[in-house]
Design a protein around this motif. Sequence first.
Motif, PDB file in Angstrom:
ATOM      1  N   VAL B  60       0.932  -1.287  -0.036  1.00  0.00           N
ATOM      2  CA  VAL B  60       0.100  -0.074  -0.015  1.00  0.00           C
ATOM      3  C   VAL B  60       1.035   1.160  -0.075  1.00  0.00           C
ATOM      4  O   VAL B  60       1.820   1.154   0.991  1.00  0.00           O
ATOM      5  CB  VAL B  60      -0.966  -0.065   1.205  1.00  0.00           C
ATOM      6  CG1 VAL B  60      -1.811   1.044   1.267  1.00  0.00           C
ATOM      7  CG2 VAL B  60      -1.791  -1.423   1.695  1.00  0.00           C
ATOM      8  N   ASN B  64      -3.104   6.023   0.614  1.00  0.00           N
ATOM      9  CA  ASN B  64      -3.960   4.763   1.087  1.00  0.00           C
ATOM     10  C   ASN B  64      -3.536   4.077   2.296  1.00  0.00           C
ATOM     11  O   ASN B  64      -4.078   3.248   2.943  1.00  0.00           O
ATOM     12  CB  ASN B  64      -4.042   3.767   0.093  1.00  0.00           C
ATOM     13  CG  ASN B  64      -4.723   3.860  -1.321  1.00  0.00           C
ATOM     14  OD1 ASN B  64      -5.366   5.040  -1.221  1.00  0.00           O
ATOM     15  ND2 ASN B  64      -4.817   2.922  -2.416  1.00  0.00           N
ATOM     16  N   VAL B  67      -5.598   5.410   4.783  1.00  0.00           N
ATOM     17  CA  VAL B  67      -7.027   4.914   4.372  1.00  0.00           C
ATOM     18  C   VAL B  67      -7.008   3.093   5.552  1.00  0.00           C
ATOM     19  O   VAL B  67      -7.900   2.995   6.202  1.00  0.00           O
ATOM     20  CB  VAL B  67      -7.447   4.367   3.213  1.00  0.00           C
ATOM     21  CG1 VAL B  67      -8.502   3.854   2.995  1.00  0.00           C
ATOM     22  CG2 VAL B  67      -7.386   5.936   2.494  1.00  0.00           C
ATOM     23  N   LEU B  68      -6.035   2.427   5.008  1.00  0.00           N
ATOM     24  CA  LEU B  68      -5.763   1.364   5.824  1.00  0.00           C
ATOM     25  C   LEU B  68      -5.720   1.475   7.223  1.00  0.00           C
ATOM     26  O   LEU B  68      -6.355   0.729   8.118  1.00  0.00           O
ATOM     27  CB  LEU B  68      -4.414   0.566   5.182  1.00  0.00           C
ATOM     28  CG  LEU B  68      -4.223  -0.894   5.880  1.00  0.00           C
ATOM     29  CD1 LEU B  68      -5.311  -1.796   5.469  1.00  0.00           C
ATOM     30  CD2 LEU B  68      -2.956  -1.236   5.582  1.00  0.00           C
ATOM     31  N   PHE B 108     -10.590  -4.434   0.527  1.00  0.00           N
ATOM     32  CA  PHE B 108      -9.750  -3.791  -0.235  1.00  0.00           C
ATOM     33  C   PHE B 108      -9.620  -4.490  -1.777  1.00  0.00           C
ATOM     34  O   PHE B 108      -8.691  -5.481  -1.551  1.00  0.00           O
ATOM     35  CB  PHE B 108      -8.504  -3.325   0.353  1.00  0.00           C
ATOM     36  CG  PHE B 108      -8.703  -2.453   1.628  1.00  0.00           C
ATOM     37  CD1 PHE B 108      -8.728  -3.069   2.719  1.00  0.00           C
ATOM     38  CD2 PHE B 108      -8.605  -1.083   1.737  1.00  0.00           C
ATOM     39  CE1 PHE B 108      -8.798  -2.453   4.095  1.00  0.00           C
ATOM     40  CE2 PHE B 108      -8.824  -0.301   2.795  1.00  0.00           C
ATOM     41  CZ  PHE B 108      -8.799  -0.869   4.000  1.00  0.00           C
ATOM     42  N   PHE B 112      -6.424  -1.119  -5.085  1.00  0.00           N
ATOM     43  CA  PHE B 112      -6.216  -0.248  -3.978  1.00  0.00           C
ATOM     44  C   PHE B 112      -4.655  -0.522  -3.764  1.00  0.00           C
ATOM     45  O   PHE B 112      -3.920   0.394  -3.071  1.00  0.00           O
ATOM     46  CB  PHE B 112      -6.921  -0.568  -2.630  1.00  0.00           C
ATOM     47  CG  PHE B 112      -6.616   0.232  -1.478  1.00  0.00           C
ATOM     48  CD1 PHE B 112      -5.780  -0.393  -0.507  1.00  0.00           C
ATOM     49  CD2 PHE B 112      -7.535   1.246  -1.288  1.00  0.00           C
ATOM     50  CE1 PHE B 112      -5.676   0.136   0.596  1.00  0.00           C
ATOM     51  CE2 PHE B 112      -7.055   2.042  -0.251  1.00  0.00           C
ATOM     52  CZ  PHE B 112      -6.305   1.471   0.837  1.00  0.00           C
ATOM     53  N   PHE B 113      -4.047  -1.448  -4.065  1.00  0.00           N
ATOM     54  CA  PHE B 113      -2.737  -1.838  -3.768  1.00  0.00           C
ATOM     55  C   PHE B 113      -1.648  -1.368  -4.881  1.00  0.00           C
ATOM     56  O   PHE B 113      -2.007  -1.522  -5.952  1.00  0.00           O
ATOM     57  CB  PHE B 113      -2.278  -3.015  -3.252  1.00  0.00           C
ATOM     58  CG  PHE B 113      -3.381  -3.688  -2.119  1.00  0.00           C
ATOM     59  CD1 PHE B 113      -4.670  -4.051  -2.537  1.00  0.00           C
ATOM     60  CD2 PHE B 113      -2.891  -3.587  -0.863  1.00  0.00           C
ATOM     61  CE1 PHE B 113      -5.358  -4.583  -1.498  1.00  0.00           C
ATOM     62  CE2 PHE B 113      -3.904  -3.968   0.199  1.00  0.00           C
ATOM     63  CZ  PHE B 113      -5.090  -4.565  -0.102  1.00  0.00           C
ATOM     64  N   GLN B 114      -0.548  -0.981  -4.596  1.00  0.00           N
ATOM     65  CA  GLN B 114       0.423  -1.076  -5.708  1.00  0.00           C
ATOM     66  C   GLN B 114       0.815  -2.522  -6.333  1.00  0.00           C
ATOM     67  O   GLN B 114       1.010  -2.379  -7.502  1.00  0.00           O
ATOM     68  CB  GLN B 114       1.765  -0.295  -5.063  1.00  0.00           C
ATOM     69  CG  GLN B 114       2.926  -0.046  -6.342  1.00  0.00           C
ATOM     70  CD  GLN B 114       3.902   0.430  -5.500  1.00  0.00           C
ATOM     71  OE1 GLN B 114       4.607  -0.370  -4.790  1.00  0.00           O
ATOM     72  NE2 GLN B 114       4.500   1.711  -5.766  1.00  0.00           N
ATOM     73  N   GLU B 148       0.379   9.306   8.393  1.00  0.00           N
ATOM     74  CA  GLU B 148       0.388  10.172   6.979  1.00  0.00           C
ATOM     75  C   GLU B 148       1.437  11.112   6.735  1.00  0.00           C
ATOM     76  O   GLU B 148       1.929  11.304   5.695  1.00  0.00           O
ATOM     77  CB  GLU B 148      -0.748  11.443   7.303  1.00  0.00           C
ATOM     78  CG  GLU B 148      -1.292  12.240   6.185  1.00  0.00           C
ATOM     79  CD  GLU B 148      -2.414  13.102   6.323  1.00  0.00           C
ATOM     80  OE1 GLU B 148      -3.303  13.522   5.684  1.00  0.00           O
ATOM     81  OE2 GLU B 148      -2.594  13.164   7.940  1.00  0.00           O
ATOM     82  N   SER B 288     -13.393   9.414   4.490  1.00  0.00           N
ATOM     83  CA  SER B 288     -13.365   8.757   3.257  1.00  0.00           C
ATOM     84  C   SER B 288     -14.319   9.518   2.246  1.00  0.00           C
ATOM     85  O   SER B 288     -14.268   9.470   0.999  1.00  0.00           O
ATOM     86  CB  SER B 288     -13.813   7.327   3.003  1.00  0.00           C
ATOM     87  OG  SER B 288     -15.213   7.296   3.295  1.00  0.00           O
ATOM     88  N   LEU B 311     -12.640   0.905  -5.281  1.00  0.00           N
ATOM     89  CA  LEU B 311     -11.470   0.407  -4.418  1.00  0.00           C
ATOM     90  C   LEU B 311     -11.650  -0.133  -2.979  1.00  0.00           C
ATOM     91  O   LEU B 311     -10.807  -1.117  -2.536  1.00  0.00           O
ATOM     92  CB  LEU B 311     -10.377   1.278  -4.182  1.00  0.00           C
ATOM     93  CG  LEU B 311      -9.693   2.041  -5.609  1.00  0.00           C
ATOM     94  CD1 LEU B 311      -8.748   3.090  -5.072  1.00  0.00           C
ATOM     95  CD2 LEU B 311      -9.133   1.136  -6.465  1.00  0.00           C
ATOM     96  N   LEU B 312     -12.960   0.015  -2.653  1.00  0.00           N
ATOM     97  CA  LEU B 312     -13.048  -0.452  -1.446  1.00  0.00           C
ATOM     98  C   LEU B 312     -14.632  -0.656  -0.873  1.00  0.00           C
ATOM     99  O   LEU B 312     -15.495   0.146  -1.432  1.00  0.00           O
ATOM    100  CB  LEU B 312     -12.657   0.484  -0.207  1.00  0.00           C
ATOM    101  CG  LEU B 312     -12.561   0.579   1.191  1.00  0.00           C
ATOM    102  CD1 LEU B 312     -12.273  -0.763   1.663  1.00  0.00           C
ATOM    103  CD2 LEU B 312     -12.326   1.695   1.892  1.00  0.00           C
TER     104      LEU B 312
END
Lengths: 284, 447
Positions: B60, B64, B67-68, B108, B112-114, B148, B288, B311-312
């Motif tokens: 991630v 994001n 968000v996680l 997710f 959502f993930f790289q 963050e 969100s 994405l979620l």
Amino acid sequence: MRFRAKILDVACLNHFTRVINTIAKLAKTCTLRLTPDKLYFILTDKVANGGVSMWCELSQGNFFDEFQMEGVAAEHNEIYLELTPENLSRALKTAQNAKTVKIKLTNKHCPCLTVAVELPSLASSSRIVTHDIPVAVIPRRLWNDFKEPSVPDFDVSIYLPVLKTMKSVVERMKNLSNSIVIEANLNGEMNLKIETDLVSVTTHFKDLGNPPWVSDGDSQNSTQDRDPETMAEARVDIKKLQQLLAGQQVNPTKALCNIVSKRIVHFILLHEDVYLQYFIPALA
Amino acid sequence: MGRGRRFAREVLEEPGVAAGAAGPCSRPHTPRLHCAAAGKKTACTGRHEASGCAAMKCVVVGGNVKVLGKAVHALSRIGDELYLEPTENGLSLRAVNSSRSAYACFLFAPLFFQLYEAGGPDAHGELFRCKILMKTFLAIFRSLPSLEKTVSKCLISLNPRASRLVVQLHCKYGVTKTHNLSFQECELLQAIFDKQLCTSTLCASARVLVDAVVHFPVTLAEVTLGVGPSGKVSLRNYVDEETEPSKTMVTELCLSEDEFQDVRVPQETQITFCLKEFRGLLSFAESSNLPLSIHFDTPGRPAVFSLEDPLLEVHLVLATLADSSASSQAQTANGACHKRVPDEDFAADDLESYMIAMETTTGDEGAEPPPSPTFPMRCPSPATALEAERSTLDSDKDEDEDGAVPGTPPQKKFRSLFFGSVLIQAQARAHPTPSQEVLAEDSEGEC
């Protein structure tokens, strides 16, 4: 018995909320006395309170844009209610940006003080939040219990130091001891002392000034004869003092205390239009 | 997302995936999955050595990560354990509370993930899933502001042979924090619910609901959401029957229909649910910026709160109070409540109070869910059921339903499920209808 009141002005609402917050810190339950001109928050000196008593007086005109009440009877145009001020404080807490706040006496499942808050909303109609705070109506035969306390025959009267400073001193002392000694003299000097097995701490305040009391009879003579250096002192429960100071969110216009040696300490705080008296008895 | 869902159904419809040793996996793979064993991004041939199955790996990055982190915070308000399951649809994080009256699932999507590798199934054809102590997982994401500001990348990986789940935070100034978490293998945690079955829907921006809920004290346990005539929506703090009404402050907030994006409530209803668990989702929703949908039915049936995004997908299922005093007004106002109730269960029911089938084990599942203090798993004997029915018929007022049923554990509202005549009906049939379930394990359903 009827009561309806409305606050429209934001500043008045904030001020009223601050007063209620102060009262909520001082008393878990108290009596609210309503008259056509004033509101009183009263706490009588029962053992359950630890002997403290409180008298807080507000002029309704300074807060409410509308205020109507009808007491129990024409010649006794007053209402006495027992309530938990914390509830009122909670109801007002989220009302700070309200368009209007109405308070009225209602009878839901039991007598209630209903606080109806009209909040701005994005929709066409406002959002209304109502809080029904249960109260108990105090019958007329018990009204004598709630008379205004008289100023005691004090030994020393002195203005208090800046409350913020006093508060931080007392808060730190609270960690060390359960009781605190308040002493003052007619020379404008006050000391706050704690003494334990391990440590004793004294904070000295100077040049506080002594309020000029105009009284008649013996009391005046006794204060005049009194040696200005002699301290009058009383040992009180430190938590009660800390509660009083913690409840003061803004520095009052006038703050003084009267000490009756070894008997009682009487605080008078005047903040603009709110007059608060608080009595803390001395510990045995 | 749609494609992912289709695969999920296929997977679930093949319950008995071939157990056994190394060999071609019988389950379908999405070609998207990177097969580490093959070492290159080719279309999967479906051939894997069980021991060489790709391990789970998710990365991630950027915003994001926060968000996680927020999702973990919201889940921590629900339960003490975090259930983690990488699926082909994405990584799902779930939690359930101890009384099984609240369940939350954050799914997710792979996008959502790289990098997203769900990993392959193990020797038994089972996808990996585990549960971790919530406290431990939350500690990694404890400080959202610092997440963050300092964390650029978060890597979650698992090697099935190792006994640790690795969560690695790549932070500023070249600092890498690696957490090796121990986990427990677990059964699938899946709540059965179907939003389509819920008759009522409300949809609002999270902001509206956050502003509404702020008027209630933080310690308030339960709140009643009501929809009245002309679409007026009200929120009121729920006062326990045992609490003295003359001592409790009642707060009620009314919102008009136009504050909501969607109000589809066919008739007046009131549902009571736990506010604390809802607040967790609300604060996630607020950050969100997604609209929150509330799907509910009659009191006693679970309410589903959901947020959806490409994405979620987030679902929170909360049990609602089957409280006759709360719902009696709704009932007398219109008897439609009864209409929706399946006849088979309530045909013989002439009791006013709203009856909800209890959570029972479904006979077809082999495993019995662990006995829960909240939802009694065993059906009391017919004798007690009759007793229960008799005693409730005798009581005129809305007495504590718990008192009517002997042997129920004391005083937890959301398990005040009423056993009355439902039980007698239930005993008459082999399997109670699965749609009555609130929560069960090892079951199919949507997440």
